[in-house]
Design a protein around this motif. Structure first.
Motif, PDB file in Angstrom:
ATOM      1  N   ILE A  91      87.500  26.044  58.644  1.00 22.22           N
ATOM      2  CA  ILE A  91      87.014  24.686  58.873  1.00 22.22           C
ATOM      3  C   ILE A  91      86.593  24.603  60.327  1.00 22.22           C
ATOM      4  CG2 ILE A  91      89.269  23.701  59.456  1.00 22.22           C
ATOM      5  CD1 ILE A  91      88.404  21.227  57.884  1.00 22.22           C
ATOM      6  N   THR A  92      85.536  23.868  60.570  1.00 18.63           N
ATOM      7  CA  THR A  92      85.029  23.721  61.934  1.00 18.63           C
ATOM      8  C   THR A  92      85.289  22.298  62.401  1.00 18.63           C
ATOM      9  OG1 THR A  92      83.230  25.119  61.200  1.00 18.63           O
ATOM     10  CG2 THR A  92      83.029  24.181  63.377  1.00 18.63           C
ATOM     11  N   VAL A  93      85.743  22.187  63.637  1.00 22.84           N
ATOM     12  CA  VAL A  93      85.950  20.868  64.237  1.00 22.84           C
ATOM     13  C   VAL A  93      84.964  20.752  65.382  1.00 22.84           C
ATOM     14  CG1 VAL A  93      87.586  19.406  65.435  1.00 22.84           C
ATOM     15  CG2 VAL A  93      88.373  20.858  63.603  1.00 22.84           C
ATOM     16  N   LYS A  94      84.123  19.725  65.322  1.00 22.43           N
ATOM     17  CA  LYS A  94      83.088  19.594  66.344  1.00 22.43           C
ATOM     18  C   LYS A  94      83.302  18.311  67.113  1.00 22.43           C
ATOM     19  CE  LYS A  94      79.792  21.738  63.258  1.00 22.43           C
ATOM     20  NZ  LYS A  94      78.462  21.782  62.695  1.00 22.43           N
ATOM     21  N   LEU A  95      83.002  18.349  68.397  1.00 23.34           N
ATOM     22  CA  LEU A  95      83.010  17.114  69.161  1.00 23.34           C
ATOM     23  C   LEU A  95      81.890  17.184  70.178  1.00 23.34           C
ATOM     24  CD1 LEU A  95      84.407  17.791  72.202  1.00 23.34           C
ATOM     25  CD2 LEU A  95      86.419  17.892  70.789  1.00 23.34           C
ATOM     26  N   ARG A  96      81.491  16.006  70.642  1.00 19.64           N
ATOM     27  CA  ARG A  96      80.400  15.959  71.612  1.00 19.64           C
ATOM     28  C   ARG A  96      80.791  15.065  72.764  1.00 19.64           C
ATOM     29  NH1 ARG A  96      74.945  15.737  68.025  1.00 19.64           N
ATOM     30  NH2 ARG A  96      74.028  15.298  70.037  1.00 19.64           N
ATOM     31  N   VAL A  97      80.459  15.496  73.965  1.00 24.45           N
ATOM     32  CA  VAL A  97      80.729  14.688  75.157  1.00 24.45           C
ATOM     33  C   VAL A  97      79.431  14.564  75.946  1.00 24.45           C
ATOM     34  CG1 VAL A  97      83.178  15.119  75.484  1.00 24.45           C
ATOM     35  CG2 VAL A  97      81.547  16.789  76.275  1.00 24.45           C
ATOM     36  N   PRO A  98      79.257  13.447  76.634  1.00 24.07           N
ATOM     37  CA  PRO A  98      78.037  13.296  77.442  1.00 24.07           C
ATOM     38  C   PRO A  98      78.184  14.030  78.760  1.00 24.07           C
ATOM     39  CG  PRO A  98      79.362  11.330  77.590  1.00 24.07           C
ATOM     40  CD  PRO A  98      80.087  12.234  76.657  1.00 24.07           C
ATOM     41  N   THR A  99      77.049  14.291  79.383  1.00 20.15           N
ATOM     42  CA  THR A  99      77.078  14.987  80.674  1.00 20.15           C
ATOM     43  C   THR A  99      77.682  14.125  81.757  1.00 20.15           C
ATOM     44  OG1 THR A  99      74.788  15.198  80.038  1.00 20.15           O
ATOM     45  CG2 THR A  99      75.603  16.748  81.663  1.00 20.15           C
ATOM     46  N   SER A 100      77.636  12.798  81.561  1.00 22.19           N
ATOM     47  CA  SER A 100      78.170  11.915  82.590  1.00 22.19           C
ATOM     48  C   SER A 100      79.687  12.007  82.658  1.00 22.19           C
ATOM     49  CB  SER A 100      77.752  10.481  82.289  1.00 22.19           C
ATOM     50  OG  SER A 100      78.029  10.193  80.931  1.00 22.19           O
ATOM     51  N   ALA A 101      80.305  12.284  81.529  1.00 19.71           N
ATOM     52  CA  ALA A 101      81.773  12.385  81.523  1.00 19.71           C
ATOM     53  C   ALA A 101      82.160  13.587  80.680  1.00 19.71           C
ATOM     54  CB  ALA A 101      82.389  11.114  80.953  1.00 19.71           C
ATOM     55  N   PRO A 102      81.900  14.796  81.146  1.00 23.02           N
ATOM     56  CA  PRO A 102      82.120  15.961  80.290  1.00 23.02           C
ATOM     57  C   PRO A 102      83.568  16.424  80.304  1.00 23.02           C
ATOM     58  CG  PRO A 102      81.191  16.665  82.364  1.00 23.02           C
ATOM     59  CD  PRO A 102      81.358  15.189  82.469  1.00 23.02           C
ATOM     60  N   GLU A 103      84.470  15.610  79.822  1.00 22.33           N
ATOM     61  CA  GLU A 103      85.884  15.970  79.877  1.00 22.33           C
ATOM     62  C   GLU A 103      86.483  15.950  78.496  1.00 22.33           C
ATOM     63  OE1 GLU A 103      86.934  14.379  84.302  1.00 22.33           O
ATOM     64  OE2 GLU A 103      88.192  13.834  82.608  1.00 22.33           O
ATOM     65  N   VAL A 104      87.235  16.996  78.225  1.00 20.74           N
ATOM     66  CA  VAL A 104      87.924  17.100  76.938  1.00 20.74           C
ATOM     67  C   VAL A 104      89.335  17.581  77.245  1.00 20.74           C
ATOM     68  CG1 VAL A 104      87.911  18.281  74.709  1.00 20.74           C
ATOM     69  CG2 VAL A 104      85.760  17.742  75.811  1.00 20.74           C
ATOM     70  N   ASP A 105      90.283  17.127  76.465  1.00 16.22           N
ATOM     71  CA  ASP A 105      91.637  17.657  76.631  1.00 16.22           C
ATOM     72  C   ASP A 105      91.662  19.118  76.238  1.00 16.22           C
ATOM     73  OD1 ASP A 105      93.267  14.644  75.577  1.00 16.22           O
ATOM     74  OD2 ASP A 105      93.046  15.513  77.575  1.00 16.22           O
ATOM     75  N   SER A 106      92.318  19.908  77.057  1.00 12.99           N
ATOM     76  CA  SER A 106      92.390  21.330  76.722  1.00 12.99           C
ATOM     77  C   SER A 106      93.417  21.538  75.624  1.00 12.99           C
ATOM     78  CB  SER A 106      92.796  22.106  77.970  1.00 12.99           C
ATOM     79  OG  SER A 106      93.225  23.379  77.614  1.00 12.99           O
ATOM     80  N   VAL A 107      93.100  22.391  74.674  1.00 10.37           N
ATOM     81  CA  VAL A 107      94.063  22.666  73.600  1.00 10.37           C
ATOM     82  C   VAL A 107      94.913  23.889  73.924  1.00 10.37           C
ATOM     83  CG1 VAL A 107      92.670  21.604  71.837  1.00 10.37           C
ATOM     84  CG2 VAL A 107      92.377  24.011  72.319  1.00 10.37           C
ATOM     85  N   THR A 108      94.677  24.514  75.097  1.00 14.55           N
ATOM     86  CA  THR A 108      95.413  25.738  75.400  1.00 14.55           C
ATOM     87  C   THR A 108      96.896  25.513  75.646  1.00 14.55           C
ATOM     88  OG1 THR A 108      93.420  26.394  76.550  1.00 14.55           O
ATOM     89  CG2 THR A 108      95.298  27.841  76.748  1.00 14.55           C
ATOM     90  N   PRO A 109      97.256  24.555  76.525  1.00  8.59           N
ATOM     91  CA  PRO A 109      98.676  24.519  76.882  1.00  8.59           C
ATOM     92  C   PRO A 109      99.508  23.875  75.790  1.00  8.59           C
ATOM     93  CG  PRO A 109      97.526  22.769  77.998  1.00  8.59           C
ATOM     94  CD  PRO A 109      96.498  23.492  77.207  1.00  8.59           C
ATOM     95  N   ALA A 110     100.772  24.250  75.783  1.00  8.70           N
ATOM     96  CA  ALA A 110     101.692  23.599  74.863  1.00  8.70           C
ATOM     97  C   ALA A 110     101.988  22.204  75.390  1.00  8.70           C
ATOM     98  CB  ALA A 110     102.981  24.419  74.776  1.00  8.70           C
ATOM     99  N   GLY A 111     102.123  21.275  74.498  1.00 10.01           N
ATOM    100  CA  GLY A 111     102.437  19.905  74.926  1.00 10.01           C
ATOM    101  C   GLY A 111     103.488  19.344  74.008  1.00 10.01           C
ATOM    102  N   GLU A 112     103.753  18.026  74.151  1.00  8.58           N
ATOM    103  CA  GLU A 112     104.776  17.472  73.277  1.00  8.58           C
ATOM    104  C   GLU A 112     104.270  17.342  71.850  1.00  8.58           C
ATOM    105  OE1 GLU A 112     103.975  15.543  76.059  1.00  8.58           O
ATOM    106  OE2 GLU A 112     102.579  14.125  75.206  1.00  8.58           O
TER     107      GLU A 112
END
Lengths: 230, 423, 183
Positions: C94-115
């Motif tokens: 399954i593919t999960v897609k998201l889009r962000v604008p160039t003005s605010a190109p920020e996404v939460d990183s999925v790399t680190p472990a979190g709560e």
């Protein structure tokens, strides 16, 4: 051989033909025969003629012969061409036939840099550093299309090798067959037998960049221009 | 380089300059507790005989034990994905083949598969079998180069010549059928570029006859070799769950016991027609990684034998003239063929808009090609998920706590190809 | 591959898990579902990427196959990040897609472990590559530096408006015209 009137130095391709030649013929200077038999040499030809006859002693020729038959290539495989470079070490196209199988890992012990593969902008300063670390006399073969010209990839991330270091032989191909690379190495061997210096210091306006090791001290490896200006 | 412009140099550039030698202020061990250990960060520079390609490693060592490895890549970044956006679809194939330069047919297959999915064209059975033959030959060839260079790293230097001898035979086969030794652009969109010449079956059959015996010879040289066993057995193992969380695929994952092989799980290109086993290791140490790849070579020989014996008749490329070039003899007689040829060569075919990700199983793991098209004749985005890139993340986990010599052996068994990592 | 109906069911569950009903206009993580050429993909809101991936992990998609970026120039929002997930037990992708604008190109990183979960260590290098090539900043990434270009490089090469660059090819007739050329 650079000329002072600004025209680009011209190396006669006839003279670089790889021919069978034994040491005695070389020492006696037979390689000029067949290039332009009977014609009086002039211009660059005359300079070369004189240099090869009068200025170049037999000892120099012997040294050039020895140097050309014992290149120590530096292991410098970058990309796909490195696999074909490994193939020339392998048994089918055996580079040990000619005496070039001693691939040295350390550039300080090597005198031939076979740039095999694509040189990216991140790698270019490192290639230059490796080339600087090699002792003179040193030669460079640019193997493959990517470092000779831009190759298949003409884009933001590649640098042709000629832009930052002097290259003596370009071997085209993507990747060149091992036989083609061997042909390039043998052409270099012929060039070195004729003139080890190959005038590259004049071509690249590099007079005065020779590295002189000072006696003692940790600053021994700094480049010191010969004329004393620091 | 000089002090004068030291301020303008960024932090990164200053770190890249030569390391200045400074005299050690206090002698280690003199007047101090002799058991004090230093943590040393060593730079395995991009130019190093043991790194396979231009990989730079910053290794933090305590004595001879590895604490941490930070790989720095990008030294052979060629911008292939950006170059591919500039070319029409079939011209991308030579460019994308040069990513992972030892598995060139796999790169081309991942890309061609993605574009064929977008185009919704069917690849003829003969083309699929020919593709399988070339793909498996590439797998054997890639494993041979791996074996030769790894044995060279570990000290078994003569393996290099033996492996390259076999490799030359495979490259002869490639040259016979495709015209080139490396980067053959044999796999095209819709099939393969041309049919195999007469006599190919005999040559291939001869190669397949002698290959198992050669593999047995290599095994006899190395499998029970005391030095080889001591270097590889029990070193740098990593358990399957860590490997899975790091995204590792291919022989590394199979060595840890996970029988995941896309040729069996998601068979494409007629792999379901062939019966072969998937070698799986138990412990996941370096010896298992070595054994898995050796066994894979034997299985590939079996697959090629079955493909060669069962090679069906038929076209070698799709008959859809809007996608594949018509055969040359038609150009003299048919106007339509001429027009198709002209359109294909000048502009190329147009692909309906969409995005697709096409994974295949290559010698190092999962090669997945992502192609996005917007309806024009050039792809908008081509991305290759390269297994070496993702597998490299596992390297520090593998080598942590082991000796630096084991780290070198692990790097050899990891089989990274920098062209794929850097693209 | 979950088939088309399976995909819709997954999307439905994700929407409901977020507390938003099927008719809620805002707050829903799933913007769109797409079943194209037999492959399922979900288009989600960038803020919910970690929670969506964790719920998909709970549903069995525990292996991250690939993380890559796309530039959808000129359509906005321009920069896309795609996550390919794989369920090895059921051989499902399954593919999960998201889009962000160039003005605010920020996404939460999925790399680190979190709560919310153990994270996806497979994403580490690949997120760095998306940052390097497209300029998408991954918040919370342990080591967000350029990976393929030199670290002080300016510009994001794989964006569509970045020029492809290149050098004029040197032939014998023009090699002396090129500045810096040795001849």
């Amino acid at each position: 051989m650079a000329m002072n009137d600004g025209s680009p130095g011209h190396i006669d391709p006839q003279g670089l033909r790889v021919t069978r030649q034994n040491a005695s013929q070389l020492l006696r200077g037979h390689e000029l025969e067949g290039r332009n038999p009977g014609a009086d040499p002039e211009g660059t030809d005359l300079e070369r003629f004189v240099e090869e006859r009068v200025l170049t002693t037999t000892l120099d020729r012997a040294v050039a012969w020895a140097r050309s038959n014992s290149f120590f290539p530096a292991t410098f495989g970058l990309a796909c061409c490195a696999i074909e470079m490994m193939s020339i070490v392998a048994a089918r196209v055996d580079v040990a036939r000619f005496g070039y199988e001693a691939f040295r890992a350390s550039p300080r012990q090597a005198d031939l840099l076979i740039l095999s593969g694509r040189v990216s902008i991140k790698m270019a300063p490192i290639v230059r550093r490796i080339y600087d670390q090699m002792l003179e006399p040193k030669w460079a073969i640019s193997m493959g299309a990517c470092c000779s010209s831009m190759g298949v990839f003409n884009n933001y991330s590649l640098v042709p090798a000629e832009k930052f270091m002097p290259v003596d032989v370009h071997v085209p191909g993507c990747p060149p067959r091992p036989e083609a690379l061997m042909h390039g190495v043998l052409k270099l061997r012929k060039m070195v037998q004729d003139d080890p210096d190959m005038g590259w210091r004049d071509r690249y306006d590099a007079r005065g960049t020779e590295e002189v090791v000072q006696a003692g001290g940790r600053d021994a490896a700094e480049n010191v221009p010969l004329d004393g200006a620091s | 380089m000089s002090e004068a412009n030291g301020q303008q140099l960024s932090d990164y550039r200053r770190r890249e300059q030569s390391i200045t030698l400074s005299p050690i202020e206090e002698q280690i061990g003199e007047g101090q507790d002799d058991t004090r250990e230093e943590v040393l960060t060593l730079n395995f520079g991009p130019h190093h005989p043991a790194t396979h390609g231009v990989l730079r490693l910053l290794v933090t060592l305590k004595g001879e034990l590895v604490q941490e490895i930070k790989p720095i890549v990008g030294y052979v970044h060629t911008g292939i994905e950006k170059t591919a956006e500039d070319k029409s679809y079939w011209k991308v194939i030579p460019v994308i083949e040069r990513m992972d330069y030892l598995a060139y047919h796999f790169n081309a297959y991942a890309y061609c598969g993605a574009v064929e999915t977008l185009l919704e064209i069917e690849v003829p059975r003969r083309a699929q079998y020919l593709r399988v033959i070339h793909l498996e030959l590439t797998r054997i060839m890639s494993h041979l180069v791996w074996l030769g260079t790894s044995a060279l790293d570990l000290g078994a230097i003569s393996m290099f010549w033996y492996c390259f001898r076999e490799r030359e035979k495979i490259l002869d086969l490639f040259e016979y059928s495709t015209g080139a030794r490396m980067h053959t652009r044999y796999l095209q969109i819709g099939g393969v570029v041309e049919d195999v010449p007469p006599g190919y079956a005999t040559k291939l059959s001869g190669f397949l006859d002698e290959m198992p015996e050669r593999l047995a010879q290599y095994g006899a040289l190395l499998n029970n070799n005391e030095i080889f066993l001591q270097r590889l057995r029990g070193t740098c193992s990593l358990d399957a769950s860590t490997l899975l969380s790091l995204g590792v695929t291919g022989p590394l994952l199979r060595a840890a016991g996970v029988p995941w092989d896309l040729r069996k799980a998601e068979p494409k290109c007629s792999y379901e027609d062939f019966s072969f086993k998937v070698p799986v290791g138990t412990v996941g140490d370096n010896y298992d990684r070595y054994a898995v790849r050796m066994a894979e070579m034997g299985e590939s020989v079996k697959i090629i034998r079955q493909a060669l014996d069962g090679l069906p008749e038929g076209p070698h490329i799709t008959t859809d003239r809007k996608v594949a070039l018509p055969p040359r003899h038609e150009l003299a007689t048919s106007m339509e063929a001429l027009i198709h040829h002209f359109k294909l060569v000048t502009e190329g075919f147009r692909v309906p808009p969409g995005e697709v990700y096409f994974p295949v199983e290559g010698p190092r793991g999962e090669y997945g090609c992502f192609v996005r098209s917007d309806g024009s004749s050039k792809p908008v985005r081509v991305h290759m998920r390269d297994p070496s890139f993702v597998n490299l993340q596992a390297f520090t986990h593998m080598a942590r706590g082991d000796y630096i010599a084991d780290m070198i052996a692990t790097l050899a068994m990891l089989d990274p190809i920098l062209g794929g990592i850097d693209r | 591959m979950p088939d088309a109906t399976g995909l819709e069911l997954i999307a439905q569950e994700l929407r409901e898990a977020q507390g938003a009903g099927p008719r809620a206009a805002s707050g829903s993580p799933v913007l769109d579902t797409d079943f194209f050429r037999g492959r399922a993909s979900l288009r989600i809101e960038p803020e919910h990427v970690r929670s969506v991936l964790e719920s998909l992990r709970g549903r069995g998609y525990a292996f991250m196959s690939s993380l890559h970026g796309v530039d959808y120039h000129p359509s906005e929002p321009r920069l896309g990040v795609q996550y390919e997930l794989l369920d090895m037990a059921r051989v499902d992708r399954i593919t999960v897609k998201l889009r962000v604008p160039t003005s605010a190109p920020e996404v939460d990183s999925v790399t680190p472990a979190g709560e919310d979960g153990p994270g996806w260590p497979a994403a580490e290098f690949q997120e760095r590559e998306v940052y390097d090539m497209f300029g998408v900043v991954f918040r919370g990434h342990p080591d967000l530096r350029r990976i393929l270009m030199p670290e002080d490089y300016e510009g994001y090469p794989q964006r569509r408006d970045f020029p492809i660059g290149g050098e004029p090819i040197l032939f014998t007739f023009n090699e002396s015209e090129k500045e810096g050329s040795p001849r």
